[in-house]
Design a protein around this motif. Structure first.
Motif, short mmCIF file in Angstrom:
data_model
loop_
_atom_site.label_atom_id
_atom_site.label_comp_id
_atom_site.label_asym_id
_atom_site.label_seq_id
_atom_site.Cartn_x
_atom_site.Cartn_y
_atom_site.Cartn_z
N LEU A 81 1.41 -1.20 -0.21
CA LEU A 81 -0.04 0.10 0.31
C LEU A 81 1.14 1.18 0.07
O LEU A 81 0.59 2.62 -0.78
N ILE A 82 1.99 0.77 1.03
CA ILE A 82 2.61 2.28 0.66
C ILE A 82 3.82 2.53 -0.33
O ILE A 82 4.08 3.66 -1.40
N ASP A 103 5.66 12.03 -3.72
CA ASP A 103 4.52 11.77 -4.65
C ASP A 103 3.92 12.87 -4.46
O ASP A 103 3.27 13.76 -5.17
N ILE A 144 -8.76 2.72 3.32
CA ILE A 144 -7.38 2.58 3.79
C ILE A 144 -6.32 2.91 2.79
O ILE A 144 -6.35 3.00 1.99
N ARG A 145 -5.50 4.13 3.29
CA ARG A 145 -4.60 5.25 2.62
C ARG A 145 -2.70 4.84 2.55
O ARG A 145 -2.19 4.85 2.88
N GLY A 146 -2.61 4.40 1.59
CA GLY A 146 -0.92 3.92 1.82
C GLY A 146 0.07 5.49 0.93
O GLY A 146 -0.82 5.65 -0.06
N PHE A 147 1.11 5.81 1.27
CA PHE A 147 0.97 6.90 0.25
C PHE A 147 2.91 7.31 1.01
O PHE A 147 3.59 6.68 2.16
N ARG A 176 1.32 3.22 -3.51
CA ARG A 176 0.36 4.02 -2.36
C ARG A 176 -1.28 3.64 -2.98
O ARG A 176 -1.97 4.65 -4.19
N VAL A 219 -1.54 4.84 5.18
CA VAL A 219 -0.42 3.42 6.24
C VAL A 219 1.02 4.52 5.00
O VAL A 219 1.23 5.04 3.87
N CYS A 220 1.81 4.76 7.08
CA CYS A 220 3.02 5.04 6.25
C CYS A 220 4.12 4.54 6.40
O CYS A 220 5.19 4.64 5.69
N GLY A 221 4.24 4.09 7.50
CA GLY A 221 5.18 2.52 7.47
C GLY A 221 4.84 1.87 8.25
O GLY A 221 4.07 1.41 8.66
N GLU A 264 9.77 -1.61 -8.75
CA GLU A 264 8.19 -0.83 -8.30
C GLU A 264 7.74 0.07 -7.91
O GLU A 264 7.03 0.42 -6.83
N SER A 265 8.55 0.51 -6.60
CA SER A 265 8.63 1.32 -5.42
C SER A 265 8.25 2.44 -6.24
O SER A 265 8.70 3.17 -7.39
N TYR A 266 8.74 3.95 -5.33
CA TYR A 266 7.82 5.05 -5.30
C TYR A 266 9.29 5.89 -5.94
O TYR A 266 8.48 6.82 -6.78
#
Lengths: 332, 332
Positions: A264-265, B278, B271-274, A268, B243-245, B60-62
């Motif tokens: 989810l992180i 971004d 539920i929101r991952g960030f 995003r 969801v931050c970490g 695949e990560s941010y």
């Protein structure tokens, strides 16, 4: 004096199994209609997975449970056979919360007349819970964009089949997950889905990879079950997961584990659970959104009708066993 | 000619463990400054849990991983010791992506001068990743409302301590989850949290119930771990989970299972991952939101400083072991 059948909930499904012992059928006198009231003869009654929750002692859910001794809750369509309410004429076809009974006495609140050209089955399959739920979930929370890929579980179900057709009409790549080859055939060859996965017989991971070359942007969840982890792992960055139903887990002693939240992180992702009762206030906007798709012939549906109020409990079990082919309706 | 130390990533943490074998320290000549360039002498370098992801082969990560042979990525503060760029004067204190090195040669892009009154530690603890991440997560996705209850995990950490103080200033009931009594004492008695749970020693379920009589509206997740299921089960309808970490799971061979999704429907939870990258485009608005809280004295912080670039790897391991007391900073 004429009588009618009415089925009340008399026991809660403590083991999450639905059986005849939960219900009591009464033979009641057809009531007298007073000023302001209407008497509706129900002709088509809807059966929905949410009913298991409504029967359960769960006061934390989105609507209160049916109280023991009360008529079991359901929506349905019927004909006004007697009216002392100026808003309704005898012969009108109306839709609303009818309950598991052959006749409904009402002051008319919560009942709406079917628009001309809308049949009873179309009303229950499209303009009632399934279509409104699909419209709310897809557009309020799925935010579909042309060219994206959506995966819909329970894709031959009443909500899933609507979601897939709406998304297809909007130019998305639409993949449906179903539990039989007959359903797979129906959603691809009749409804126009781009692909189907039979979760019972296909190798889910490889089939999903093959059918979603650009991975998954919107995941519309109606079922839960092992497929969930596969679709979750294939989400794109900024993906939206709309959780509408988890029918595979409703009867489980121990609900299955969900995915770990690390992706989810990294990606995003938003996961959004919803239930239609929060959105009745948006009904005009939802119908405004949905109706053009229907008018343009982009929405097909199929009802799975069974006969007789006394078979409602059996029909409900068919839903949980995935044995229905189309929206479950009881014809009275 | 003078030289400086620079640490490059030379191996990926395939077993998710951080050790000296992953890095190579080089002694390099301090470079010549050309037109348009500045030379920064780094004085304070930030260590963050996200670094484990940046070292890993995860495209695949941010943000892309650090390439092998490249200077290890980090943010930091330094002093401009030589400037041939009109935007910077010698003596300016600047913040930006400095990397694990004592000197940085830059064209100035991505570096911002510290505002007057902002110390190096305040810059890294409040106006850099921790504060901006807290502000983004809490306000963009947590939608806190006065009188609601928020639970923050990793509550003594750099992000969690900021989230809790912002929410407290906004009139929420704020409960923090920490891993030591010292941290519990700090967040309650210094930062003004309404309560703390020591997940290592408290009976989590009963303590959480006692501290959240009105249950939980916002759940700000920095850690994962077994506490997750307890907080998830205590969410109110329309709750928001940010969801931050997931630091408890980053080094796990097999990430732990998440909660089943049925409650997301029943309670209509989001539920929101960030991830912060971004949101760099929103920097002016984020600072506008955050700065008044700092000016009004509502934000306290503490840095956990260690000395010497050569100890960066040890400092990073302290983060994953939860041994830091405050934002990890390397002083150079």
């Amino acid at each position: 004096m004429a009588t009618y059948k009415s089925i009340s909930l008399v026991q809660r499904p403590s083991d999450k199994k639905i059986g005849p012992h939960l219900f009591e059928t009464k033979e009641l006198d057809i009531p007298e209609v007073k000023d302001g009231q209407i008497l509706i003869k129900q002709t088509h009654m809807s059966l929905d997975p949410a009913m298991l929750g409504w029967m359960s002692e769960d006061r934390e859910s989105y609507i209160p449970p049916v109280e023991l001794g009360e008529v079991m809750r359901s929506s349905g369509v019927g004909e006004v056979v007697k009216s002392k309410n100026a808003k309704f004429a005898e012969g009108d076809k109306v839709m609303g919360m009818t309950g598991w009974q052959e006749y409904v006495l009402s002051d008319g609140s919560g009942f709406n007349k079917l628009q001309s050209g809308v049949t009873e089955e179309m009303a229950l399959c499209v303009f009632a819970l399934p279509g409104l739920t699909a419209t709310t979930g897809l557009y309020n929370f799925g935010h579909p964009k042309e060219g994206e890929t959506i995966v819909v579980t329970g894709a031959a179900g009443s909500v899933g089949s609507m979601v897939g057709q709406l998304a297809k009409a909007d130019g998305l790549r639409v993949i449906g997950v179903v539990g039989s080859d007959e359903k797979a055939d129906w959603i691809v060859n009749e409804l126009g889905f781009d692909g189907a996965i039979n979760y019972k017989t296909d190798d889910i991971e490889s089939k999903l990879a093959e059918l979603t070359p650009d991975k998954v942007d919107v995941y519309f969840e109606n079922t839960g079950g092992p497929i969930q982890h596969h679709v979750f792992n294939r989400m794109n960055a900024h993906g939206r997961i709309v959780v509408c139903g988890m029918i595979a887990d409703y009867q489980a002693d121990e609900p299955s584990a969900g995915p770990n939240w690390i992706p989810l992180i990294k990606k995003r992702i938003t996961i959004r659970g919803f239930a239609m009762p929060d959105h009745w206030g948006e009904l005009p906007q939802l119908l405004e959104k949905l109706t053009p798709y229907v008018q343009q012939g982009k929405i097909k549906y199929r009802a799975h009708a069974i006969d007789g109020l006394e078979n409602a409990e059996k029909g409900l079990n068919m839903l949980f066993e995935g044995k229905n082919t189309g929206k479950m309706i009881v014809k009275l």
